[in-house]
Design an enzyme around this catalytic site. Sequence first.
Site, mmCIF file in Angstrom:
data_model
loop_
_atom_site.group_PDB
_atom_site.id
_atom_site.type_symbol
_atom_site.label_atom_id
_atom_site.label_comp_id
_atom_site.label_asym_id
_atom_site.label_seq_id
_atom_site.Cartn_x
_atom_site.Cartn_y
_atom_site.Cartn_z
ATOM 1 N N ASP A 56 0.653 -1.162 0.128
ATOM 2 C CA ASP A 56 -0.090 0.039 0.147
ATOM 3 C C ASP A 56 0.841 1.164 -0.092
ATOM 4 O OD1 ASP A 56 -2.604 -0.713 -0.039
ATOM 5 O OD2 ASP A 56 -2.585 -1.351 2.331
ATOM 6 N N GLU A 79 -5.418 7.079 -0.438
ATOM 7 C CA GLU A 79 -5.964 6.242 0.644
ATOM 8 C C GLU A 79 -4.975 6.451 1.807
ATOM 9 O OE1 GLU A 79 -7.057 2.081 -0.004
ATOM 10 O OE2 GLU A 79 -7.765 2.225 1.932
ATOM 11 N N ASP A 135 -6.337 4.784 -5.090
ATOM 12 C CA ASP A 135 -6.253 3.583 -4.262
ATOM 13 C C ASP A 135 -5.048 2.764 -4.898
ATOM 14 O OD1 ASP A 135 -6.651 1.305 -2.559
ATOM 15 O OD2 ASP A 135 -8.816 1.200 -3.011
ATOM 16 N N ILE A 137 -3.653 0.029 -3.469
ATOM 17 C CA ILE A 137 -4.046 -1.362 -3.754
ATOM 18 C C ILE A 137 -5.402 -1.430 -3.105
ATOM 19 C CG2 ILE A 137 -3.913 -3.939 -3.165
ATOM 20 C CD1 ILE A 137 -1.314 -3.835 -2.816
ATOM 21 N N ASP A 138 -6.434 -1.625 -4.378
ATOM 22 C CA ASP A 138 -7.992 -1.965 -3.774
ATOM 23 C C ASP A 138 -7.881 -3.484 -3.815
ATOM 24 O OD1 ASP A 138 -10.531 -1.164 -3.527
ATOM 25 O OD2 ASP A 138 -11.113 -1.509 -5.664
ATOM 26 N N THR A 140 -7.275 -5.565 -1.034
ATOM 27 C CA THR A 140 -6.058 -6.052 -0.306
ATOM 28 C C THR A 140 -6.252 -7.836 0.044
ATOM 29 O OG1 THR A 140 -7.225 -5.312 1.687
ATOM 30 C CG2 THR A 140 -5.502 -4.004 0.791
ATOM 31 N N HIS A 230 -18.562 -6.445 2.476
ATOM 32 C CA HIS A 230 -18.427 -5.181 1.750
ATOM 33 C C HIS A 230 -19.904 -4.939 0.778
ATOM 34 C CE1 HIS A 230 -13.827 -5.530 1.871
ATOM 35 N NE2 HIS A 230 -14.174 -5.223 2.999
ATOM 36 N N SER A 254 -12.080 -6.037 -5.436
ATOM 37 C CA SER A 254 -11.514 -4.739 -6.009
ATOM 38 C C SER A 254 -12.238 -4.407 -7.362
ATOM 39 C CB SER A 254 -10.074 -5.049 -6.518
ATOM 40 O OG SER A 254 -9.901 -5.700 -7.874
ATOM 41 N N LYS A 257 -13.859 -5.660 -10.881
ATOM 42 C CA LYS A 257 -15.346 -5.736 -11.059
ATOM 43 C C LYS A 257 -15.874 -4.702 -12.206
ATOM 44 C CE LYS A 257 -16.583 -6.013 -6.696
ATOM 45 N NZ LYS A 257 -15.493 -6.234 -5.792
ATOM 46 N N ARG A 271 -23.412 -3.497 -5.453
ATOM 47 C CA ARG A 271 -22.900 -3.499 -4.185
ATOM 48 C C ARG A 271 -23.719 -2.666 -3.280
ATOM 49 N NH1 ARG A 271 -17.371 -3.170 -3.316
ATOM 50 N NH2 ARG A 271 -16.474 -2.020 -1.496
ATOM 51 N N ASP A 284 -12.380 4.411 -4.164
ATOM 52 C CA ASP A 284 -12.619 2.868 -4.353
ATOM 53 C C ASP A 284 -13.596 2.708 -5.727
ATOM 54 O OD1 ASP A 284 -11.604 1.321 -2.489
ATOM 55 O OD2 ASP A 284 -12.867 1.916 -0.971
HETATM 56 N N1 LIG Z 1 -18.458 -2.149 5.238
HETATM 57 C C1 LIG Z 1 -17.967 -2.260 3.959
HETATM 58 N N2 LIG Z 1 -18.958 -1.747 2.905
HETATM 59 C C2 LIG Z 1 -18.391 -1.610 1.593
HETATM 60 N N3 LIG Z 1 -17.087 -1.427 1.328
HETATM 61 C C3 LIG Z 1 -16.217 -1.675 2.341
HETATM 62 C C4 LIG Z 1 -16.644 -1.922 3.665
HETATM 63 N N4 LIG Z 1 -15.586 -2.133 4.432
HETATM 64 C C5 LIG Z 1 -14.445 -1.983 3.759
HETATM 65 N N5 LIG Z 1 -14.640 -1.635 2.441
HETATM 66 C C6 LIG Z 1 -13.789 -1.357 1.256
HETATM 67 O O1 LIG Z 1 -14.161 -2.170 0.369
HETATM 68 C C7 LIG Z 1 -13.254 -2.120 -0.645
HETATM 69 C C8 LIG Z 1 -12.929 -3.657 -1.282
HETATM 70 O O2 LIG Z 1 -14.279 -3.916 -1.859
HETATM 71 P P1 LIG Z 1 -14.318 -5.234 -2.641
HETATM 72 O O3 LIG Z 1 -15.097 -6.327 -1.708
HETATM 73 O O4 LIG Z 1 -14.953 -4.585 -3.867
HETATM 74 O O5 LIG Z 1 -12.956 -5.848 -2.884
HETATM 75 C C9 LIG Z 1 -12.019 -1.728 -0.082
HETATM 76 O O6 LIG Z 1 -11.392 -0.472 -0.384
HETATM 77 C C10 LIG Z 1 -12.483 -1.500 1.577
HETATM 78 O O7 LIG Z 1 -11.804 -0.425 2.139
HETATM 79 P P2 LIG Z 1 -10.704 -0.526 3.215
HETATM 80 O O8 LIG Z 1 -9.490 -0.381 2.314
HETATM 81 O O9 LIG Z 1 -10.924 0.445 4.101
HETATM 82 O O10 LIG Z 1 -10.785 -1.898 3.772
HETATM 83 MG MG LIG Z 2 -10.279 0.124 -1.894
HETATM 84 MG MG LIG Z 3 -6.597 0.267 -0.817
HETATM 85 MG MG LIG Z 4 -7.576 -0.090 2.828
#
Ligand SMILES: Nc1ncnc2c1ncn2[C@@H]1O[C@H](COP(=O)(O)O)[C@@H](O)[C@H]1OP(=O)(O)O
Ligand SMILES: [Mg+2]
Ligand SMILES: [Mg+2]
Ligand SMILES: [Mg+2]
Length: 344
Positions: A56, A79, A135, A137-138, A140, A230, A254, A257, A271, A284
């Site tokens: 990151d 981020e 971002d 790394i989206d 993670t 998420h 990430s 999608k 989502r 994001d």
């Molecule tokens: N409760 C939540 N609802 C939606 N997105 C979330 C939630 N918690 C974390 N995220 C974020 O979803 C993204 C990943 O989504 P996906 O499931 O589509 O890969 C990350 O950037 C993450 O943020 P973070 O970096 O703060 O963890």
């Molecule tokens: Mg992200």
């Molecule tokens: Mg990230």
């Molecule tokens: Mg993060």
Amino acid sequence: MSARACATGVAYLAKERAAAIEAVESASRVCKAVFKKLVTDETLTKKDKSPVTVADFSAQAVVNSIIEKHFPDDAIVGEEDAKDLRGDEGRALREKVVDLVNSTTKHPMSADEILRAIDRGQYAGGPTGRHWALDPIDGTKGFLRGEQFAVCLALIIDGKVRLGVVGCPNLPYNISKPDEERGVLAVAVEGQGAFQRKLGTDQSAETRISVSNVMETRDASFCESVEAAHASHSDNAKIAALLGISKQPVRMDSQCKYVAVARGDADIYLRLPTSNTYVEKIWDHAAGNVIMQEAGGRVSDIEGKELDFSIGRTLSANKGVVAAGAGIFDTVIAAVKTTLANKR
Ligand SMILES: Nc1ncnc2c1ncn2[C@@H]1O[C@H](COP(=O)(O)O)[C@@H](O)[C@H]1OP(=O)(O)O
Ligand SMILES: [Mg+2]
Ligand SMILES: [Mg+2]
Ligand SMILES: [Mg+2]
């Protein structure tokens, strides 16, 4: 050429597009290097997230320094911030980040330069002027599993996303040939269409992408998060039932999608919020948003409202995200509204 081409014949945001691609390519190499060096069976079984932390910070340092090189006056909403890398407590992590950044770039940076580059990402965002949204790394969790993750960079001008680049190092270039080479870069500039190329290639390798032209929701498929925390899998299943969808959802982490739906691998990005408190972040969704729209898709929140990138670092005026081709979008939004209304 776009309506915004300037008098010299250079396309709108051509320099920004090239710089963003350079930055995303470099950060994608950093992420791959981290994965090779630091993600081991041991980190995986212990669920040790330290490799992704190194990646990151390193990826944000690399992207921000490339943006600064080309556009020294531009603000960045990134981020990460460098707090955890400072002082004695941050020494071990800082040294790893410095090593990594310098093992992947031609121009070595000092620790101070790296921390400063990371902290260029602290801009508050807002409705006027230009700023980048990053971002580094989206996805993670996908990164640590060796599955989908993305490096996502967008340029917002006067509150609207005008340019987006998403690097997807583990995404098959051709979804029907998953065993062939992986690594995709998707890019879109407002008014110019959406394109993909293999990571590590140049503009001559770009091909235009577009959303599927499915007209009946019963023929469609969803693309949704792997993580049920998420995006609500159970609400998605109810919506699928309402829409007559029988295909299994495609699950991946990430902003890959958005790329998958923008090139027609799946038809609907869903989502749905899992809580009333989570607020989506601009980094994001910004790059994925313009790529989807330029691929002919429509994007909104669960009420059918456009995503508002003009407020600051978050999408505080929106809840959830829905995206699909124009032929089915209104039907999908109606099903989302019905499903959520029935929950109340
Ligand atoms: N409760 C939540 N609802 C939606 N997105 C979330 C939630 N918690 C974390 N995220 C974020 O979803 C993204 C990943 O989504 P996906 O499931 O589509 O890969 C990350 O950037 C993450 O943020 P973070 O970096 O703060 O963890
Ligand atoms: Mg992200
Ligand atoms: Mg990230
Ligand atoms: Mg993060």
